[in-house]
Design an enzyme around this catalytic site. Structure first.
Site, PDB file in Angstrom:
ATOM      1  CB  SER A 222      -8.055   3.715   2.772  1.00 35.58           C
ATOM      2  OG  SER A 222      -7.226   3.095   3.748  1.00 35.58           O
TER       3      SER A 222
ATOM      4  CB  SER B 186      -8.380   0.773   5.559  1.00 38.92           C
ATOM      5  OG  SER B 186      -9.112   1.966   5.445  1.00 38.92           O
TER       6      SER B 186
ATOM      7  CE  LYS C  19      -3.930   1.960   2.621  1.00 39.54           C
ATOM      8  NZ  LYS C  19      -4.876   1.725   3.729  1.00 39.54           N
TER       9      LYS C  19
HETATM   10  N1  GLN Z   1     -13.256   4.409   6.414  1.00 37.22           N
HETATM   11  C1  GLN Z   1     -12.545   4.775   7.579  1.00 37.22           C
HETATM   12  C2  GLN Z   1     -12.072   6.200   7.452  1.00 37.22           C
HETATM   13  O1  GLN Z   1     -12.276   6.764   6.439  1.00 37.22           O
HETATM   14  C3  GLN Z   1     -11.385   3.844   7.824  1.00 37.22           C
HETATM   15  C4  GLN Z   1     -10.227   4.087   6.962  1.00 37.22           C
HETATM   16  C5  GLN Z   1      -9.031   3.258   7.357  1.00 37.22           C
HETATM   17  O2  GLN Z   1      -9.170   2.243   8.022  1.00 37.22           O
HETATM   18  N2  GLN Z   1      -7.858   3.733   6.972  1.00 37.22           N
HETATM   19  O3  GLN Z   1     -11.510   6.748   8.329  1.00 37.22           O
END
Ligand code: GLN
Length: 483
Positions: free
Chosen positions: A151, A175, A76
């Site tokens: 994400s 995410s 990532k």
């Molecule tokens: N959807 C959540 C956010 O936008 C989690 C994102 C994540 O785990 N990086 O904060």
């Protein structure tokens, strides 16, 4: 070759069915041919990958045997990779070449993993759809008109489309698990502190945790075994030995106590997903598990608490991007204030700015007690809910997401609708416990994920349950057509 799991690849490399270089060339070819449809990679590091593959082949020829020696993966794009752009999918870091490797990158390289490149994501890991990337949205290989989740959407799409067998991701509020669910993968968020955050660009430091995404629990076990461990460079890394996750995969599930939180099966859940999750429960019962209804009464407060704490930490973490030391700098600033303002205004996208503003507001004098402190108190209540639930059960089971993958653009004008998709995943981050999502069926041809949660440092138990389930089901082997 591209349909093989990491464990298959380990066997094939050991038996010399093909070399790491041949495998790497073949996957690089697939990325070149197929990724334009998906946009899952931000950067493909072809030359470096081939050099790493050749080095892995040489180590095998010299008698080394590690399971991940020559295994292709990708990171990532928030894990720093020395000499390679690390963008966090932001214009702010579009020109940032990391001068060092994240600990996770270093550890996986040391055991011989071959990194094919850097994967697309939501900008600074903020999102649930992978639509906030500066490099454009990622498409779900199961339906190119739909989101892959976020994400870590690039990690998920690339694995689901068989461009790579496994990848790293990060999970601040879901995410890893949520994109795994929406693309038919297995993904694990470890206990907070299990995997070093050093060199992983911070979103919300008290919630962020790196972990693996792959097609099977066995592959997640393989990767986690090399990613996890104490790191003196990360002050929140826990000094506790790493379990042998592969060794516990085959433990029988007889006597396993599975808890079903009633709040996870209430309003908001697509009933077809609910049915798929209950079918998983039946399968686990056949394997010897017993089931108990439990309650996590503070679930309803999780989203408001998370969406105060995460932006609060983000507003602090992202203050370092000031246009001075690295990252985007505006043209011809007239003075220092202009430099800060325009560099940040130009460098950050809309969702990141929204989080910075929410977080700054919540932390400001006069609002700190009303929002931030209150959210921290809720966080403790949520943690306590889990502690008491785990007095009664060994794992907690429920849906990973309330809905299957949605259409690109469907929720992008309504951030709160997207935040609600995180309802089942964010509590694990607030409490710091480990969570895993694995394939559990399909709704209208779209993957459904089931989530398992366990007490602190019980990653081995999660992988064991998932592996046993995957021995008697084949959801995880299904591939999207066209890939
Ligand atoms: N959807 C959540 C956010 O936008 C989690 C994102 C994540 O785990 N990086 O904060």
């Amino acid at each position: 070759m591209h349909n093989l799991t990491l464990s298959d690849i380990a066997r094939a490399l050991a038996e010399k069915t093909f070399s790491a270089e041949e495998l790497t060339r073949s996957l690089l070819g697939r990325i070149q041919q197929l990724d334009p449809q998906l946009n899952s990679f931000i950067t493909v590091t072809e030359a470096q990958a081939l050099a790493q593959a050749k080095a892995a082949d040489a180590r095998r020829a010299a008698g080394e045997t590690g399971a991940l020696l020559g295994a292709p993966i990708a990171h990532k794009d928030l894990f720093c990779t020395q000499g390679v752009r690390t963008s966090c999918a932001s214009k702010m870091l579009d020109n940032f070449i990391a001068p060092y490797n994240a600990t996770v990158v270093e550890k996986l390289a040391a055991v011989g993993c071959v990194s094919l490149g850097k994967l697309n994501m939501d900008e600074f890991a903020m999102g649930s759809a992978n639509e906030s990337s500066h490099y454009g949205p990622v498409k779900n290989p199961w339906d190119l008109t739909r989101v892959p989740g976020g994400s870590s959407g690039g990690s998920a799409a690339a694995i689901a489309a068989r461009l790579i067998p496994a990848a790293t991701g990060s999970d601040t509020g879901g995410s890893i698990r949520q994109p795994a669910a929406l693309t038919n993968l297995t993904g694990l968020k470890p206990t907070y502190g299990r995997v070093s955050r050093w060199g992983m660009i911070a979103y919300a430091s008290s919630l962020d945790q790196g972990g693996p995404l792959a097609r099977t629990a066995e592959d997640c076990a393989l990767l986690l075994g090399s990613m996890a461990g104490f790191d003196p460079k990360d002050s929140t890394s826990v000094d506790q030995p790493v379990d042998d996750y592969l060794a516990s995969l085959n433990q029988p599930l007889s006597g396993l106590r599975v808890g079903l939180p009633k709040e996870y099966f209430g309003a908001g859940l697509d009933s077809r997903i609910g049915a798929a999750i209950l079918a998983v429960v039946e399968e686990l019962k056949k394997l010897g598990a017993t089931v108990k209804d439990i309650s996590l009464p503070n679930l309803q407060h999780a989203i408001p608490a998370y969406y105060v704490i995460a932006p609060a930490e983000a507003s602090s973490n992202l203050s370092r991007f000031d246009g001075v030391r690295y990252g985007h700098r505006c043209d011809s600033p007239v003075n220092l204030e202009d430099l800060y303002k325009r560099s940040r205004a130009e460098g950050f996208g809309a969702e990141v700015k929204r989080r910075i503003m929410v977080g700054t507001y919540a932390l400001s004098a006069g609002y700190y007690d009303a929002y931030y402190i209150k959210a921290q108190k809720i966080r403790r209540l949520i943690k306590n809910d889990f502690v008491s639930a785990f007095n009664e059960v060994d794992v907690i089971l429920g849906p990973t997401t309330p809905n299957p993958a949605w259409k690109l653009g469907e929720k992008s004008s309504d951030p709160v609708a997207a935040y609600l998709e995180d309802i089942y995943t964010i509590t694990a981050n607030l409490a710091g416990i480990p969570g895993l999502s694995m394939p559990a069926g399909f709704v209208d041809g779209l993957p459904v994920g089931v989530q398992l949660l366990a007490p602190y440092f019980q990653e081995g138990r999660l992988l064991n349950v998932a592996h046993q389930y995957q021995q008697v089901t084949d959801w995880h082997t299904q591939a999207p057509s066209g890939f």
